[in-house]
Each structure stands twice: as structure tokens, then as C-alpha cells.
Design a protein around this motif. Structure first.
Motif, PDB file in Angstrom:
ATOM      1  N   ASP A 137       0.815  -1.219   0.000  1.00  0.00           N
ATOM      2  CA  ASP A 137       0.000   0.000   0.000  1.00  0.00           C
ATOM      3  C   ASP A 137       0.849   1.270   0.000  1.00  0.00           C
ATOM      4  OD1 ASP A 137       0.876  -0.665   2.485  1.00  0.00           O
ATOM      5  OD2 ASP A 137      -1.019  -0.340   3.523  1.00  0.00           O
ATOM      6  N   ASN A 138       2.181   1.133  -0.100  1.00  0.00           N
ATOM      7  CA  ASN A 138       3.061   2.306  -0.182  1.00  0.00           C
ATOM      8  C   ASN A 138       3.681   2.467  -1.562  1.00  0.00           C
ATOM      9  OD1 ASN A 138       2.589   2.983   2.455  1.00  0.00           O
ATOM     10  ND2 ASN A 138       4.552   2.296   3.251  1.00  0.00           N
ATOM     11  N   LEU A 139       3.198   1.718  -2.542  1.00  0.00           N
ATOM     12  CA  LEU A 139       3.747   1.818  -3.887  1.00  0.00           C
ATOM     13  C   LEU A 139       3.433   3.176  -4.498  1.00  0.00           C
ATOM     14  CD1 LEU A 139       2.878  -1.665  -5.471  1.00  0.00           C
ATOM     15  CD2 LEU A 139       4.973  -0.970  -4.288  1.00  0.00           C
ATOM     16  N   THR A 140       4.385   3.678  -5.279  1.00  0.00           N
ATOM     17  CA  THR A 140       4.134   4.904  -6.030  1.00  0.00           C
ATOM     18  C   THR A 140       3.278   4.566  -7.246  1.00  0.00           C
ATOM     19  OG1 THR A 140       6.102   4.604  -7.391  1.00  0.00           O
ATOM     20  CG2 THR A 140       6.376   5.802  -5.303  1.00  0.00           C
ATOM     21  N   ARG A 141       2.763   5.602  -7.901  1.00  0.00           N
ATOM     22  CA  ARG A 141       1.937   5.353  -9.082  1.00  0.00           C
ATOM     23  C   ARG A 141       2.729   4.640 -10.178  1.00  0.00           C
ATOM     24  NH1 ARG A 141      -2.887   6.704 -11.075  1.00  0.00           N
ATOM     25  NH2 ARG A 141      -3.148   6.849 -13.333  1.00  0.00           N
ATOM     26  N   PRO A 142       3.964   5.050 -10.476  1.00  0.00           N
ATOM     27  CA  PRO A 142       4.732   4.307 -11.491  1.00  0.00           C
ATOM     28  C   PRO A 142       4.930   2.831 -11.104  1.00  0.00           C
ATOM     29  CG  PRO A 142       5.744   6.446 -11.097  1.00  0.00           C
ATOM     30  CD  PRO A 142       4.673   6.274 -10.058  1.00  0.00           C
ATOM     31  N   GLU A 143       5.116   2.555  -9.817  1.00  0.00           N
ATOM     32  CA  GLU A 143       5.279   1.173  -9.380  1.00  0.00           C
ATOM     33  C   GLU A 143       3.972   0.396  -9.527  1.00  0.00           C
ATOM     34  OE1 GLU A 143       8.828   1.833  -6.050  1.00  0.00           O
ATOM     35  OE2 GLU A 143       6.714   2.032  -5.478  1.00  0.00           O
ATOM     36  N   ARG A 144       2.859   1.049  -9.239  1.00  0.00           N
ATOM     37  CA  ARG A 144       1.561   0.381  -9.445  1.00  0.00           C
ATOM     38  C   ARG A 144       1.337   0.078 -10.916  1.00  0.00           C
ATOM     39  NH1 ARG A 144      -2.388   3.925  -5.399  1.00  0.00           N
ATOM     40  NH2 ARG A 144      -1.640   2.994  -3.445  1.00  0.00           N
ATOM     41  N   ILE A 145       1.724   1.014 -11.752  1.00  0.00           N
ATOM     42  CA  ILE A 145       1.590   0.793 -13.195  1.00  0.00           C
ATOM     43  C   ILE A 145       2.446  -0.393 -13.633  1.00  0.00           C
ATOM     44  CG2 ILE A 145       2.168   1.772 -15.461  1.00  0.00           C
ATOM     45  CD1 ILE A 145       1.276   4.493 -14.373  1.00  0.00           C
ATOM     46  N   GLU A 146       3.655  -0.458 -13.119  1.00  0.00           N
ATOM     47  CA  GLU A 146       4.555  -1.563 -13.459  1.00  0.00           C
ATOM     48  C   GLU A 146       3.967  -2.901 -13.018  1.00  0.00           C
ATOM     49  OE1 GLU A 146       9.228  -2.926 -12.814  1.00  0.00           O
ATOM     50  OE2 GLU A 146       8.357  -1.354 -11.561  1.00  0.00           O
TER      51      GLU A 146
ATOM     52  N   SER B 298      -6.032   1.453 -18.225  1.00  0.00           N
ATOM     53  CA  SER B 298      -6.275   2.369 -19.345  1.00  0.00           C
ATOM     54  C   SER B 298      -5.009   3.137 -19.690  1.00  0.00           C
ATOM     55  CB  SER B 298      -7.397   3.357 -18.987  1.00  0.00           C
ATOM     56  OG  SER B 298      -8.616   2.675 -18.798  1.00  0.00           O
ATOM     57  N   GLU B 299      -4.282   3.571 -18.668  1.00  0.00           N
ATOM     58  CA  GLU B 299      -3.044   4.307 -18.909  1.00  0.00           C
ATOM     59  C   GLU B 299      -2.010   3.406 -19.593  1.00  0.00           C
ATOM     60  OE1 GLU B 299       0.265   6.957 -16.439  1.00  0.00           O
ATOM     61  OE2 GLU B 299      -1.699   6.516 -15.551  1.00  0.00           O
ATOM     62  N   ILE B 300      -1.930   2.158 -19.159  1.00  0.00           N
ATOM     63  CA  ILE B 300      -0.988   1.218 -19.773  1.00  0.00           C
ATOM     64  C   ILE B 300      -1.362   0.962 -21.225  1.00  0.00           C
ATOM     65  CG2 ILE B 300      -0.187  -1.184 -19.747  1.00  0.00           C
ATOM     66  CD1 ILE B 300      -0.583  -1.049 -16.655  1.00  0.00           C
ATOM     67  N   ASN B 301      -2.647   0.735 -21.470  1.00  0.00           N
ATOM     68  CA  ASN B 301      -3.109   0.465 -22.831  1.00  0.00           C
ATOM     69  C   ASN B 301      -2.925   1.675 -23.723  1.00  0.00           C
ATOM     70  OD1 ASN B 301      -3.836  -2.164 -22.201  1.00  0.00           O
ATOM     71  ND2 ASN B 301      -5.929  -1.587 -21.607  1.00  0.00           N
ATOM     72  N   GLY B 302      -3.095   2.879 -23.125  1.00  0.00           N
ATOM     73  CA  GLY B 302      -2.887   4.101 -23.892  1.00  0.00           C
ATOM     74  C   GLY B 302      -1.441   4.248 -24.322  1.00  0.00           C
ATOM     75  N   ARG B 303      -0.528   3.942 -23.415  1.00  0.00           N
ATOM     76  CA  ARG B 303       0.891   4.015 -23.730  1.00  0.00           C
ATOM     77  C   ARG B 303       1.263   2.994 -24.789  1.00  0.00           C
ATOM     78  NH1 ARG B 303       3.838   4.562 -17.780  1.00  0.00           N
ATOM     79  NH2 ARG B 303       2.910   6.587 -17.201  1.00  0.00           N
ATOM     80  N   THR B 304       0.670   1.804 -24.672  1.00  0.00           N
ATOM     81  CA  THR B 304       0.939   0.739 -25.659  1.00  0.00           C
ATOM     82  C   THR B 304       0.475   1.160 -27.036  1.00  0.00           C
ATOM     83  OG1 THR B 304       0.695  -0.930 -23.918  1.00  0.00           O
ATOM     84  CG2 THR B 304       0.597  -1.685 -26.204  1.00  0.00           C
TER      85      THR B 304
END
Length: 222
Positions: free
Chosen positions: A163-172, A208-214
Motif C-alpha cells: 500500500d506504499n507503492l508509487t503510481r509508477p510502481e503500481r503501473i509496473e 487504461s493508462e498502460i493500454n494508452g501508452r501501448t
């Protein structure tokens, strides 16, 4: 008169002032702490409380010039480890006792038997350790187990509570779940959200953010 008697006792026996200290420590930690008062002048034990090493007052200390390990500015030595005849061990500490002129006259040693703690730790390790590695075929077909292990392993890898992950880490992490094809399973979004301690809406947003980047990457390479 009482004060004078105490003063006279201290003058006649420089260790008398430490008797109450030794007894207090031994009483508080009974029966797991052995407290030993050593006289460096005679090389013998002055007093011993809670003896579990078969020593008694008057026995040779067998300290082997331990006084050389105490320079003038050092008060204690340890904590250090000692072996017991019973195959256990102690966590020990030694306080240097000095006379009126500052010369080292003795030691007050506390030997805490931690054998029972070692056994408890070993027992808990046995109970906590699995008998075998997780069976991969079962692990792979159990979507909840698969996601739980994946999330846990990621948390260990980045050395953070989930629960302390940053947004980039959650995305990863979400991207890894997606690459493993786990979002194709039924109720997978809810399971991922629960494992990552976020809402289902957050999982969808990250996806959605991951798919958008893809998609952007695909357009750029076309």
C-alpha cells in the motif's frame, strides 16, 4: 549509625556496594539470568546469583587477563555470546568495576540464557516453512493464488509494503499482471484490487493508462 555501617562495609569490602545490584538483576530475570561478581585481585568469584553453570562463590574466575580488554574509558563489554555445557547459549554482558583510584578491581557479569528463545525460533521456522515448493500446476490454475504471489513477490522486490507503492510502481505491477494474461480471468480486477489494496476503479484507470501508452507506442512504430 546505619550510614556509617554501610560506609565501613564498603571500605572493608569494595564489592559490597554491588551486591544489591547483582541481586536485583538476578531476581528480575530469574531463572534465566546468572549474575556473577568477580574479584580481579584474587581471581575468584565473590558472589553468584542464579548459578546455572555449576559455579559458586570462591571458585576461580578463569578470566585469563580479561582486564586487558577494558581501557580506562570503557565501562562495559558486550553483549557477546557464550556457550553453555547443556549445548545452549547465553547473551552476556560484563561491567567493569573500578576502585576509588579508577583502577579496575572486578567484573559484574550477566549471562542471559537465550536457549529457550533459540528453540522457540527454530520451532516457529519449522511451522512456518512449507514442506515443499508450491506446486506450479496448481498455482498456475488458481487465479487468486497466482495474483497473490505475483503481488507479494513484487512488494518484496521493491522492498515496500504494497500500500506504499508509487503510481509508477503500481503501473509496473499492473502491467506485469496484464502481461501474464491474468485480466482475462473472471473477477480478476476485483482480486487484483484487493491484493494491491486499491479500488477496482483505480485498477481500471491504471490499465487504461498502460493500454494508452501501448497504443501510442504502436502508432509510433507503424
Amino acid at each position: 549509625m546505619v550510614k556509617q555501617a554501610v560506609a565501613n562495609s564498603a571500605m572493608s569490602d569494595p564489592f559490597a556496594a554491588h551486591f544489591a545490584t547483582g541481586e536485583a538483576i538476578a531476581t528480575l530475570l530469574h531463572p534465566y539470568a546468572e549474575v556473577v561478581l568477580h574479584d580481579l585481585g584474587t581471581g575468584r568469584i565473590v558472589r553468584i546469583w542464579n548459578s546455572f553453570t555449576d559455579r559458586q562463590a570462591g571458585d576461580l574466575s578463569n578470566l585469563n587477563n580479561a582486564g586487558d580488554m577494558f581501557p580506562a574509558d570503557q565501562a562495559i563489554l558486550g553483549p557477546y555470546e557464550k556457550a553453555l555445557p547443556s549445548q545452549g547459549r547465553t547473551k552476556s554482558i560484563t561491567a567493569g568495576l573500578r576502585g576509588d583510584g579508577g583502577a579496575l578491581i572486578g567484573f559484574l557479569c550477566v549471562n542471559l540464557d537465550v536457549t529457550i528463545l533459540d528453540r522457540a525460533q527454530a520451532l516457529m521456522s519449522v511451522f512456518a516453512s512449507p514442506e515443499m515448493k508450491r506446486p506450479e500446476p496448481i498455482y498456475r490454475t488458481d487465479i487468486q493464488q497466482h495474483i497473490s504471489y505475483l503481488v507479494r513477490d513484487y512488494s518484496i522486490r521493491v522492498n515496500k509494503p504494497i500500500d506504499n507503492l508509487t503510481r509508477p510502481e503500481r503501473i509496473e505491477l499492473i502491467a506485469q499482471v496484464d502481461r501474464d494474461g491474468l485480466f482475462q480471468a473472471r473477477n480478476s480486477v476485483m482480486i487484483v484490487a484487493r491484493a494491491m489494496k486499491i479500488s477496482r476503479a483505480s485498477v481500471y484507470n491504471l490499465l487504461s493508462e498502460i493500454n494508452g501508452r501501448t497504443g501510442e507506442g504502436a502508432d509510433a512504430s507503424a
